[in-house]
Design a protein around this motif. Sequence first.
Motif, PDB file in Angstrom:
ATOM      1  N   ASN A  12       0.893  -1.094   0.025  1.00 43.37           N
ATOM      2  CA  ASN A  12      -0.118  -0.287  -0.095  1.00 43.37           C
ATOM      3  C   ASN A  12       0.832   1.217   0.175  1.00 43.37           C
ATOM      4  OD1 ASN A  12      -2.951  -1.170   0.599  1.00 43.37           O
ATOM      5  ND2 ASN A  12      -1.424  -2.079   2.192  1.00 43.37           N
ATOM      6  N   PHE A  32      -5.849   4.020   8.533  1.00 42.97           N
ATOM      7  CA  PHE A  32      -5.252   2.611   8.740  1.00 42.97           C
ATOM      8  C   PHE A  32      -6.157   1.619   9.223  1.00 42.97           C
ATOM      9  CE2 PHE A  32      -1.152   4.567   7.699  1.00 42.97           C
ATOM     10  CZ  PHE A  32      -0.277   3.497   7.719  1.00 42.97           C
ATOM     11  N   ILE A  36      -5.773  -0.964   6.437  1.00 41.47           N
ATOM     12  CA  ILE A  36      -4.553  -2.104   6.585  1.00 41.47           C
ATOM     13  C   ILE A  36      -4.916  -3.110   7.586  1.00 41.47           C
ATOM     14  CG2 ILE A  36      -2.410  -2.118   7.521  1.00 41.47           C
ATOM     15  CD1 ILE A  36      -2.808  -0.066   4.751  1.00 41.47           C
ATOM     16  N   ASN A  41      -0.878  -5.938   4.714  1.00 40.65           N
ATOM     17  CA  ASN A  41      -0.015  -5.131   5.901  1.00 40.65           C
ATOM     18  C   ASN A  41       1.145  -4.364   5.512  1.00 40.65           C
ATOM     19  OD1 ASN A  41       1.457  -7.444   5.228  1.00 40.65           O
ATOM     20  ND2 ASN A  41       1.224  -8.223   7.320  1.00 40.65           N
ATOM     21  N   VAL A  43       3.265  -1.209   4.163  1.00 43.85           N
ATOM     22  CA  VAL A  43       2.882   0.123   3.665  1.00 43.85           C
ATOM     23  C   VAL A  43       4.312   0.817   3.449  1.00 43.85           C
ATOM     24  CG1 VAL A  43       2.001   2.175   5.120  1.00 43.85           C
ATOM     25  CG2 VAL A  43       1.012  -0.153   5.355  1.00 43.85           C
ATOM     26  N   VAL A  68       1.573  -1.862  12.127  1.00 41.42           N
ATOM     27  CA  VAL A  68       1.837  -2.568  11.015  1.00 41.42           C
ATOM     28  C   VAL A  68       2.833  -3.589  11.403  1.00 41.42           C
ATOM     29  CG1 VAL A  68       3.198  -2.503   8.682  1.00 41.42           C
ATOM     30  CG2 VAL A  68       1.431  -0.716   9.193  1.00 41.42           C
TER      31      VAL A  68
END
Length: 110
Positions: A12, A32, A36, A41, A43, A68
């Motif tokens: 992402n 988020f 996410i 997951n 980023v 994350v």
Amino acid sequence: MEISQRKSGDTNVISLSGSLDIYTSIDLKNFFEQNIDRNNNHVVINLEKLNYIDSSGIGMLIKQLNYVQELNGKFYIANMKPAIEKVFKVAGLTSYFQTLSEHDYLSQYP
């Protein structure tokens, strides 16, 4: 602050523009939480268009990094402007966050 997202492979790429501060950091948290998860997951936070960050914004980036990591994902920050990078250096966070240079960012996430 504006938040935009695009996918590059399994990553992402989240671009922030404007100011990440006490007034807008909750928007990043909500983003988020909505976008996410364990299956999505990895980023990269693109700060190319971020003009300002305060301690609340930095705190929120730290929280999202931890989020994350709890999801076993990867978290990178890319394209910091010199003024933003200076804030990270003064706060001692350049070794805490994994950063990507503009060249690395462009070659990995065109």
